[in-house]
Motif scaffolding. Structure first.
Motif, PDB file in Angstrom:
ATOM      1  N   ALA A 200       3.515  -0.865   3.681  1.00 46.74           N
ATOM      2  CA  ALA A 200       4.275   0.082   2.869  1.00 46.74           C
ATOM      3  C   ALA A 200       5.765  -0.161   3.077  1.00 46.74           C
ATOM      4  O   ALA A 200       6.559  -0.071   2.143  1.00 46.74           O
ATOM      5  CB  ALA A 200       3.909   1.517   3.240  1.00 46.74           C
ATOM      6  N   SER A 201       6.136  -0.488   4.310  1.00 53.75           N
ATOM      7  CA  SER A 201       7.526  -0.839   4.613  1.00 53.75           C
ATOM      8  C   SER A 201       7.744  -2.317   4.288  1.00 53.75           C
ATOM      9  O   SER A 201       6.791  -3.098   4.206  1.00 53.75           O
ATOM     10  CB  SER A 201       7.815  -0.581   6.089  1.00 53.75           C
ATOM     11  OG  SER A 201       7.591   0.769   6.424  1.00 53.75           O
ATOM     12  N   PRO A 202       9.000  -2.731   4.115  1.00 48.92           N
ATOM     13  CA  PRO A 202       9.270  -4.152   3.861  1.00 48.92           C
ATOM     14  C   PRO A 202       8.739  -5.016   5.001  1.00 48.92           C
ATOM     15  O   PRO A 202       8.766  -4.620   6.176  1.00 48.92           O
ATOM     16  CB  PRO A 202      10.798  -4.208   3.781  1.00 48.92           C
ATOM     17  CG  PRO A 202      11.212  -2.830   3.399  1.00 48.92           C
ATOM     18  CD  PRO A 202      10.230  -1.904   4.058  1.00 48.92           C
ATOM     19  N   LEU A 203       8.267  -6.179   4.659  1.00 53.51           N
ATOM     20  CA  LEU A 203       7.792  -7.113   5.675  1.00 53.51           C
ATOM     21  C   LEU A 203       8.960  -7.603   6.515  1.00 53.51           C
ATOM     22  O   LEU A 203      10.107  -7.648   6.042  1.00 53.51           O
ATOM     23  CB  LEU A 203       7.109  -8.308   5.008  1.00 53.51           C
ATOM     24  CG  LEU A 203       5.777  -8.041   4.307  1.00 53.51           C
ATOM     25  CD1 LEU A 203       5.353  -9.274   3.516  1.00 53.51           C
ATOM     26  CD2 LEU A 203       4.705  -7.669   5.324  1.00 53.51           C
TER      27      LEU A 203
ATOM     28  N   VAL B 292       0.857  -1.188   0.000  1.00 49.56           N
ATOM     29  CA  VAL B 292       0.000   0.000   0.000  1.00 49.56           C
ATOM     30  C   VAL B 292       0.888   1.232   0.000  1.00 49.56           C
ATOM     31  O   VAL B 292       2.061   1.184   0.380  1.00 49.56           O
ATOM     32  CB  VAL B 292      -0.950   0.023   1.220  1.00 49.56           C
ATOM     33  CG1 VAL B 292      -1.917  -1.153   1.169  1.00 49.56           C
ATOM     34  CG2 VAL B 292      -0.155   0.010   2.522  1.00 49.56           C
ATOM     35  N   ALA B 293       0.301   2.342  -0.414  1.00 50.10           N
ATOM     36  CA  ALA B 293       1.062   3.597  -0.467  1.00 50.10           C
ATOM     37  C   ALA B 293       0.731   4.527   0.686  1.00 50.10           C
ATOM     38  O   ALA B 293       1.542   5.376   1.059  1.00 50.10           O
ATOM     39  CB  ALA B 293       0.801   4.297  -1.801  1.00 50.10           C
ATOM     40  N   SER B 294      -0.480   4.391   1.268  1.00 40.29           N
ATOM     41  CA  SER B 294      -0.897   5.332   2.310  1.00 40.29           C
ATOM     42  C   SER B 294      -1.974   4.696   3.182  1.00 40.29           C
ATOM     43  O   SER B 294      -2.466   3.593   2.907  1.00 40.29           O
ATOM     44  CB  SER B 294      -1.443   6.612   1.670  1.00 40.29           C
ATOM     45  OG  SER B 294      -2.632   6.308   0.935  1.00 40.29           O
ATOM     46  N   ALA B 295      -2.354   5.441   4.225  1.00 42.48           N
ATOM     47  CA  ALA B 295      -3.426   4.976   5.102  1.00 42.48           C
ATOM     48  C   ALA B 295      -4.739   4.856   4.349  1.00 42.48           C
ATOM     49  O   ALA B 295      -5.594   4.029   4.693  1.00 42.48           O
ATOM     50  CB  ALA B 295      -3.580   5.933   6.283  1.00 42.48           C
TER      51      ALA B 295
ATOM     52  N   ASP C 128      -2.452  -3.899   9.527  1.00 44.37           N
ATOM     53  CA  ASP C 128      -1.675  -2.777   9.001  1.00 44.37           C
ATOM     54  C   ASP C 128      -0.215  -2.895   9.421  1.00 44.37           C
ATOM     55  O   ASP C 128       0.093  -3.106  10.596  1.00 44.37           O
ATOM     56  CB  ASP C 128      -2.271  -1.463   9.540  1.00 44.37           C
ATOM     57  CG  ASP C 128      -1.371  -0.276   9.274  1.00 44.37           C
ATOM     58  OD1 ASP C 128      -1.297   0.159   8.116  1.00 44.37           O
ATOM     59  OD2 ASP C 128      -0.729   0.193  10.233  1.00 44.37           O
ATOM     60  N   GLU C 129       0.673  -2.784   8.483  1.00 44.51           N
ATOM     61  CA  GLU C 129       2.106  -2.607   8.683  1.00 44.51           C
ATOM     62  C   GLU C 129       2.718  -3.568   9.722  1.00 44.51           C
ATOM     63  O   GLU C 129       3.010  -3.185  10.859  1.00 44.51           O
ATOM     64  CB  GLU C 129       2.383  -1.172   9.092  1.00 44.51           C
ATOM     65  CG  GLU C 129       3.746  -0.670   8.662  1.00 44.51           C
ATOM     66  CD  GLU C 129       3.912  -0.700   7.134  1.00 44.51           C
ATOM     67  OE1 GLU C 129       4.574  -1.630   6.656  1.00 44.51           O
ATOM     68  OE2 GLU C 129       3.360   0.175   6.434  1.00 44.51           O
ATOM     69  N   PRO C 130       2.945  -4.824   9.356  1.00 43.42           N
ATOM     70  CA  PRO C 130       3.535  -5.792  10.299  1.00 43.42           C
ATOM     71  C   PRO C 130       4.852  -5.325  10.905  1.00 43.42           C
ATOM     72  O   PRO C 130       5.111  -5.577  12.097  1.00 43.42           O
ATOM     73  CB  PRO C 130       3.737  -7.040   9.427  1.00 43.42           C
ATOM     74  CG  PRO C 130       2.701  -6.919   8.359  1.00 43.42           C
ATOM     75  CD  PRO C 130       2.598  -5.458   8.067  1.00 43.42           C
ATOM     76  N   ALA C 131       5.706  -4.646  10.117  1.00 42.74           N
ATOM     77  CA  ALA C 131       6.991  -4.196  10.655  1.00 42.74           C
ATOM     78  C   ALA C 131       6.801  -3.226  11.811  1.00 42.74           C
ATOM     79  O   ALA C 131       7.568  -3.236  12.787  1.00 42.74           O
ATOM     80  CB  ALA C 131       7.823  -3.554   9.548  1.00 42.74           C
ATOM     81  N   ALA C 132       5.767  -2.393  11.741  1.00 46.02           N
ATOM     82  CA  ALA C 132       5.498  -1.442  12.828  1.00 46.02           C
ATOM     83  C   ALA C 132       5.036  -2.166  14.081  1.00 46.02           C
ATOM     84  O   ALA C 132       5.330  -1.724  15.207  1.00 46.02           O
ATOM     85  CB  ALA C 132       4.446  -0.430  12.382  1.00 46.02           C
TER      86      ALA C 132
END
Length: 700
Positions: free
Chosen positions: A692-695, A582-585, A657-661
Motif C-alpha cells: 500500500a505504501s511506495p516500494l 493493495v488497499a487493505s489487509a 506484505d508491505e516491503p517498506a514496513a
C-alpha cells in the motif's frame, strides 16, 4: 550441467507406454534397469540381514564390550536401511576402458551404478557404487570436452521409489553441443517443501570440487539464496567421513547451525547418505556453561561480541597472578631448602611470557618450584630423582605459595566481576574499550552472585572465552559452520576453538547478514576463526529460487553487498511472480487465498509489527494459519511468518506484505534492506509482493 539427451533414449515419463514387466527384458532398457534396482534392493536387504544375524555372545570378554559392540551393530543396521521413497541409485557410468588402479572395481567396458551407498552381492561384487568413491567422480565432472574416459552417462528418473525414466548422454561426441539434461532439470525444480533432502543426484562440477576438497584445507563458501551452499557443506561432511573415516572417528565432526529449527530442517540429509554419527548444534549449545535467561540491548551485544573483549578477558585473568614477596621454605627431613622471592618471581615471569593457558601454567608452577629445590639438592651432593621432585611439588609450603601466587579462577565469576564492577572493568579495558563502550556492557543492577545472574547469550560466549584462557578447548577434526554471516567476532572465536587442530567449512551469504554485528568480509571472519589460509569459493548458480524472483531480489544487492555477484537461476521455469498494489489487509488475505489454489505450502511474510493485524484479518476471513516451525498439513498450508524469523525457511508460494514496513522495522536502512532480501528469496515456486505504501526505491 553438461548433459545432452540421446534421441534413441529420451526420458521416459512415469506414465510411459512401456510395460513395467516386459516379457523380454533384454530388449527393454528400462525393464533391465528396474530389474537391477530390484536386485540391488534385495542385495541391500541381504547385507542388513547378515548384520542382524551376527551372534556376539562368544566374541566379547565382558558385558561392557558386548554393549559397545551391540551399539556398533545397531548403528550399522540403521546405516543399511533401504529408504522406500529414496532412489538406491540415480545414475550409471559406462567406461571406455578399465578405470585406474585407484578404481580397482572396474574392468574394460564395465558399467557402474552410482548411488547413495555401496551395495554388493553375495560374492562381494559391487552392484551400486557409493557416490563418494573415486570411480563415481566422472558422474559429476565429465563433459564432452573432458569425458574422463566415460562413453555414456545415464541419469534415472523416479516417482517415489520407483524407477520410471532414464536419459543418456554420449560423451564420445566431442563436437556435439552441451545441453541441459531434462531429468536433471526436473530434479532441480522439484518442490523443496518439508525437511531438506540431499542433492547427491544433482551435484554440479563447481559444487563437487568443494565437496571433495581435502580434509587438511579449510574452505569458505559464499553463496546467495538457493545456490545449495548448505547442501554442499553437508555433502562435504559425508565425503570426508568416507575418505577419512578412521581419523574423523577419533577426532569427531560437528555441524553448527543458527537455531534449532534450522537443525531440524537439515537433520535428515546425512542419515539419508548413511552417516549417523555427526553431531549437530548451535553456537549457544557450544557455550552453554551457564543458563541463558537474559537479553542485551543492541549496544551492549555489539561490544560484548567484539573481538577486543578477548584482550579485556585476558588482562582480567592475568591480574589474578600476584608477584611473590616471600621465599618458599621446603622442609625435608632435617634439611631446609629455601627458594628466594626473586627466583620465584623469575619463574612466574617466565611462565607469563610463554603465553601458556592460565590453568596449565598454574599446574606447571609447583613443578618449577620443585625443580629449583632439586637444583639446590644436587649442588649439596644429593642425587634426587623424579619421585623427589614430585614429592616437593606436593609439599604444603609449595601448595600454599601456588595458591597465593597463582590462584584458581572460575570463568563465570571472572565475567561476572567484569560486567558488575566498573573499576575492575576500567582497569583491564583501558586503551581497549572507550568509556561509552564500558558503560554499555556494565549491568545496571548486577546480581550478587553468578548463580543468580540472568546471563545473556553474549555473556555465555564471554564465559566460553574465559574458560579457554584457563584450559584448552577440545578440538574436532572437522566443523561445518552454516549461516555464518550473522555471527559476532567472539562467536567466531568460540567456533574456531573447536577446530584449532582440524579444518572448517564456512557457509554463508554476506547479503543476508541481519545482526548488528553481521560479517563485513569473509577475510575478517576467517581471521577470527583462526583460519586465515582458508580458500573462499563463491557459488552463483541458483537452484531453489525461480528466475524472475531472484532477479527482482537481486536489485537490492548493490545497496547491501556491492561486491557480490548476483545469483543466476538455472531453473527453466521462471516461476510465478507479481507485484500488486493493495488497499487493505483484506487484499493481502485475498492474495493468500489465491496462492492456496496451488499445491504446496504458503508463507505470508510480514514485518513483525504488522503480524497482529494480519492475524486478525486472517481470522475474520476464516483462514486457519500456522506459526513458523509448525508442520504443514493438507488442511493447514498457510504460515504467518514474522520477517525476523524468515531466514532459512522455504515455502512453495510466498505472499510478502508491505516491503517498506520490513525495511522500517530494522534499526537502520542497510539491515532493513538485508531483511527484505531474505524475505524476497523464500519462495520456491512463486512470489506475490503486496504494498500500500511506495516500494523501497532500491527495488525500482
Amino acid at each position: 550441467m553438461n548433459a545432452a539427451p540421446r534421441p534413441a533414449a529420451d526420458p521416459h515419463p512415469a506414465d510411459d507406454r512401456r510395460p513395467a514387466a516386459d516379457p523380454h527384458p533384454a530388449t527393454d532398457p528400462l525393464a533391465r534397469e528396474r530389474a537391477h534396482l530390484a536386485a540391488s534392493r534385495a542385495a541391500l536387504r541381504a547385507m542388513r540381514e547378515d548384520v542382524e544375524s551376527l551372534d556376539i555372545r562368544d566374541v566379547t570378554a565382558n558385558w561392557v564390550n558386548a554393549e559397545v559392540l551391540q551399539g556398533q551393530i545397531d548403528e550399522r543396521i540403521k546405516a543399511l536401511a533401504d529408504l522406500a521413497h529414496t532412489p538406491l541409485f540415480f545414475g550409471r557410468l559406462d567406461f571406455l576402458h578399465a578405470p585406474g588402479a585407484e578404481q580397482a572395481e572396474g574392468g574394460e567396458g564395465e558399467q557402474f551404478y552410482i548411488g547413495r551407498r555401496h551395495v554388493h552381492d553375495a560374492d562381494g561384487d559391487p552392484m551400486v557404487i557409493d557416490w563418494r568413491a573415486p570411480v563415481s567422480q566422472p558422474f559429476y565432472r565429465a563433459s564432452k570436452k573432458d569425458p574422463m574416459d566415460v562413453a555414456l552417462r545415464r541419469r534415472f528418473g523416479y516417482t517415489g521409489g520407483d524407477l520410471t525414466a532414464y536419459e543418456d548422454e554420449d560423451l564420445t561426441d566431442a563436437a556435439g553441443a552441451e545441453q541441459t539434461s531434462r531429468l536433471l532439470q526436473q530434479e532441480i525444480e522439484r518442490p523443496r517443501v518439508g525437511p531438506m533432502r540431499d542433492i547427491v543426484a544433482t551435484i554440479q562440477p563447481e559444487q563437487d570440487e568443494i565437496v571433495r576438497g581435502g580434509l587438511a584445507g579449510s574452505v569458505c563458501v559464499q553463496g546467495g539464496p538457493g545456490t545449495g551452499k548448505t547442501a554442499v557443506g553437508l555433502h562435504r561432511v559425508a565425503y570426508l567421513l568416507y575418505a577419512h573415516r578412521e581419523r574423523l572417528a577419533r577426532t569427531g565432526t560437528l555441524v553448527i547451525g543458527p537455531n534449532r529449527s534450522f537443525l531440524h530442517y537439515i537433520e535428515q540429509v546425512l542419515p539419508a547418505l548413511g552417516e549417523l554419527e555427526v553431531r549437530q548444534a548451535t553456537v549457544d549449545d557450544l557455550v552453554a556453561h551457564v543458563e541463558v535467561r537474559g537479553t542485551d540491548d543492541a549496544a551492549a551485544a555489539l561490544v560484548k561480541g567484539d573481538a577486543r573483549m578477548a584482550e579485556v578477558l585476558r588482562r582480567a585473568l592475568r591480574s589474578h597472578v600476584t608477584p611473590p614477596t616471600e621465599a618458599v621454605v621446603v622442609v625435608r627431613g632435617s634439611r631446609r631448602w629455601r627458594v628466594p622471592a626473586y627466583e620465584l618471581d623469575d619463574i612466574v615471569r617466565e611462565l607469563l611470557e610463554r603465553g601458556m593457558r592460565y590453568g596449565a601454567a598454574r599446574e606447571a608452577l609447583p613443578q618449577r618450584i620443585a625443580h629449583a629445590v632439586l637444583v639446590q639438592m644436587e649442588r649439596s651432593g644429593e642425587a634426587p630423582d623424579d619421585r623427589v621432585q614430585d614429592a616437593v611439588a606436593r609439599n604444603a609450603a609449595v601448595k600454599a605459595a601456588v595458591k597465593a601466587i597463582w590462584p584458581q579462577v572460575d570463568p563465570a565469576k571472572l565475567v561476572h566481576r567484569l560486567l558488575s564492577d566498573a573499576d575492575f572493568l576500567a582497569a583491564h579495558a583501558e586503551g581497549v574499550l572507550t568509556a561509552e563502550e564500558q558503560k554499555a556492557v556494565l549491568w545496571a543492577k548486577p546480581a550478587r552472585t553468578p548463580k543468580s545472574t540472568k546471563w545473556s547469550a553474549a555473556d555465555a560466549v564471554l564465559i566460553d572465552e574465559a574458560a579457554d584462557l584457563v584450559s584448552r578447548t577440545h578440538s574436532l577434526g572437522h566443523v561445518v559452520l552454516d549461516e555464518a554471516q550473522d555471527l559476532s567476532p567472539m562467536q567466531y572465536r568460540a567456533v574456531g576453538r573447536r577446530c584449532t587442530t582440524g579444518s572448517v567449512t564456512v557457509l554463508g551469504d554476506l547479503a543476508q547478514g541481519t545482526t548488528p554485528w553481521a560479517t563485513r568480509s569473509w577475510a575478517e571472519a576467517l581471521a577470527h576463526l583462526g583460519k586465515d589460509d582458508a580458500v573462499v569459493e563463491e557459488l552463483t548458480a541458483g537452484f531453489r529460487v525461480p528466475r524472475d524472483v531472484i532477479a527482482y531480489a537481486s536489485r537490492l544487492l548493490p545497496h547491501i553487498a556491492p561486491g557480490l555477484a548476483p545469483v543466476t537461476s538455472v531453473r527453466e521455469n521462471p516461476g510465478a511472480f507479481s507485484v500488486r498494489p493493495v488497499a487493505s489487509a483484506a487484499d493481502v488475505v485475498a492474495a493468500c487465498a489465491e496462492a492456496l489454489r496451488h499445491e504446496g505450502s504458503i508463507g505470508l511474510i510480514a514485518a513483525d509489527a504488522r503480524v497482529p493485524a494480519l492475524a486478525e484479518a486472517l481470522a475474520e476471513a476464516g483462514m486457519a494459519y500456522l506459526s513458523p516451525g509448525e508442520e504443514t498439513t493438507a488442511d493447514s498450508r498457510l504460515t504467518l511468518v514474522p520477517a525476523s524469523l524468515a531466514k532459512g525457511l522455504e515455502y512453495d508460494y510466498v505472499v510478502l506484505d508491505e516491503p517498506a514496513a520490513v525495511v522500517d522495522g530494522e534499526p537502520d536502512e542497510r539491515t532493513g534492506l538485508r531483511r527484505l532480501y531474505v524475505a524476497l528469496t523464500r519462495a520456491v515456486s512463486g512470489l506475490t509482493v503486496c504494498h500500500a505504501s511506495p516500494l523501497p526505491p532500491q527495488l525500482a
